[in-house]
Enzyme design. Sequence first.
Site, short mmCIF file in Angstrom:
data_model
loop_
_atom_site.label_atom_id
_atom_site.label_comp_id
_atom_site.label_asym_id
_atom_site.label_seq_id
_atom_site.Cartn_x
_atom_site.Cartn_y
_atom_site.Cartn_z
N LEU A 180 0.88 -1.16 0.00
CA LEU A 180 0.00 0.00 0.00
C LEU A 180 0.92 1.21 0.00
O LEU A 180 1.89 1.25 0.76
CB LEU A 180 -0.86 0.04 1.26
CG LEU A 180 -2.20 -0.66 1.27
CD1 LEU A 180 -2.85 -0.54 2.64
CD2 LEU A 180 -3.12 -0.12 0.20
N ASP A 181 0.62 2.19 -0.83
CA ASP A 181 1.42 3.41 -0.83
C ASP A 181 1.44 4.02 0.57
O ASP A 181 0.51 3.82 1.35
CB ASP A 181 0.83 4.43 -1.80
CG ASP A 181 0.86 3.96 -3.24
OD1 ASP A 181 1.78 3.21 -3.61
OD2 ASP A 181 -0.06 4.34 -3.99
N THR A 182 2.45 4.80 0.83
CA THR A 182 2.57 5.46 2.13
C THR A 182 1.34 6.32 2.43
O THR A 182 0.88 6.39 3.56
CB THR A 182 3.85 6.31 2.17
OG1 THR A 182 4.96 5.46 1.82
CG2 THR A 182 4.10 6.90 3.53
#
Length: 184
Positions: free
Chosen positions: A39-41
């Site tokens: 998951l992206d930051t």
Amino acid sequence: MLIALNKPYGVICQFSPHEKHRSLKDFVPVPNVYPAGRLDTDSEGLLLLTDDGQQQARIANPKFKLAKTYWAQLEGSPDADKLAQLTQPLDLGDFVAQPAKICLLNQDDVAKIWQRDPPIRERKTVPDFWLQIQIHEGKNRQVRRMTAKAGFPCLRLIRVGIGRVNLFDLGLELGEWRECSQLP
């Protein structure tokens, strides 16, 4: 072993320390587990971790076509013609995203969502709405890129499901994790 984590905003999907962001090690003190996908930051929600390489591949690799379900807060007002673009193959330049399944979220669903820290920017003159989007690929920033291409910038993105594993069924609060018996 399969672990489900409700990943907060601003957490990077790695266990090693990072100079700018908190890491998974700050939340999951379990040795020898690794994220099954990322998951992206700046995205939140369900992240699965495992110590089994084959299970990791089945969850993360698009060739297994495991459904990933997201709730996206989008800028603008829902427009059926623009939203229909998401349900068709969508050329994103470096690849063509396969059609997504979408539905507008109702107020009961939206009420389940926790407050983000820091909160998203709110503009009183620009409306927003929540959309459920289900894809099977999960390429880099795919949902954000798809919604932007359709004319709806993504303000907030929460993954709520991977296969049969659902964040709300697990009852995980933000930053909480637990071993998961349900296989995706």
